[in-house]
Design an enzyme around this catalytic site. Sequence first.
Site, short mmCIF file in Angstrom:
data_model
loop_
_atom_site.label_atom_id
_atom_site.label_comp_id
_atom_site.label_asym_id
_atom_site.label_seq_id
_atom_site.Cartn_x
_atom_site.Cartn_y
_atom_site.Cartn_z
N HIS A 40 -130.43 29.08 -28.07
CA HIS A 40 -130.53 30.49 -28.45
C HIS A 40 -129.27 31.23 -28.01
O HIS A 40 -128.75 32.11 -28.71
CB HIS A 40 -131.77 31.10 -27.81
CG HIS A 40 -132.23 32.35 -28.48
ND1 HIS A 40 -133.22 33.16 -27.97
CD2 HIS A 40 -131.85 32.97 -29.63
CE1 HIS A 40 -133.42 34.20 -28.77
NE2 HIS A 40 -132.59 34.09 -29.78
N ASP B 172 -130.91 32.08 -22.91
CA ASP B 172 -131.80 30.92 -22.85
C ASP B 172 -131.35 29.80 -23.81
O ASP B 172 -130.67 30.10 -24.79
CB ASP B 172 -133.24 31.36 -23.18
CG ASP B 172 -133.40 31.91 -24.59
OD1 ASP B 172 -132.70 32.89 -24.91
OD2 ASP B 172 -134.21 31.38 -25.36
N GLU C 113 -139.76 26.91 -28.50
CA GLU C 113 -139.83 27.66 -27.25
C GLU C 113 -140.33 26.73 -26.14
O GLU C 113 -141.37 26.08 -26.28
CB GLU C 113 -140.79 28.84 -27.38
CG GLU C 113 -140.27 29.98 -28.24
CD GLU C 113 -139.36 30.95 -27.48
OE1 GLU C 113 -139.10 30.70 -26.28
OE2 GLU C 113 -138.92 31.93 -28.10
#
Length: 280
Positions: free
Chosen positions: A161, A171, A113
């Site tokens: 993603h 994203d 992330e």
Amino acid sequence: MTTSPWPRRTLAIACLALSACATPPADMPPLDTRFSAASQDSRVQFIVIHATEEGFEDSLRILTEGPVSSHYLVDATPPTVYRLVDEDQRAWHAGVSSWGQFGSLNAASVGIEVVNPAPIKTATGLIWNTPYPQAQIDAVIALVRSIGRRHGVRADRIVAHSDIAPQRKVDPGPRFPWKQLADAGLIPWPDGAAVARQRPAYEQQLPAVKWFQQRLASHGFAVPQTGELDAATLRVIAAFQMKYRNSRYDGQPDAETAALLDVITTPGGLLMQDGTPFKP
């Protein structure tokens, strides 16, 4: 956006505590480890890159307290890599997902992330306003390189993603610099000269929608094979464009998108940084 009540330092300490190595279980019998099977490889077959769409504090709270998680969180100011889940553990970052013949990618991937605010959705589409700072991208590249080397992850399995869940996710978005990962030798990139050669023919006549769907599926996307330019197909084309042609990502088929798809799905059309064709 809601601000976390936790001080940043407290969050970082809590994050580091989560990454502590587990000790062997007390009830494990003595093991003889002199032999090792030839037929084995790493659990990690994919690296999936996300954007948090939140600031650091909220991202860390969500990823450590809620039903979603990720192996790593990469902050921007200063660029810092936080490990939230050990790589030998499954993190809940991919959700309903697939790439090629693989599904349920939580079980076969490491999730990264990257802290970046949410895009703005307007009447004319999606605007991702915040660029990724170069120092943050440098940290991501170093992290991806380390993970890929240690687990033997194939270069074409470092994905977005939005690649593995294009109906739900956008994203890390069009601002994420995938070409920098290609220039670093981490992922293959379409042969630019071949794309330029193919484009004029597609400017004369675009293939049918079914052709786009077939080529996108050949590349790895889960995409309808209806022959219709439906909403689901538009989202998949947009995901492809965000990665390889981020100047325009409206999901509409055009000559450049067709040329890119043609080259990418033709053997030898994807090149590594040194100019050699990528071989799966």
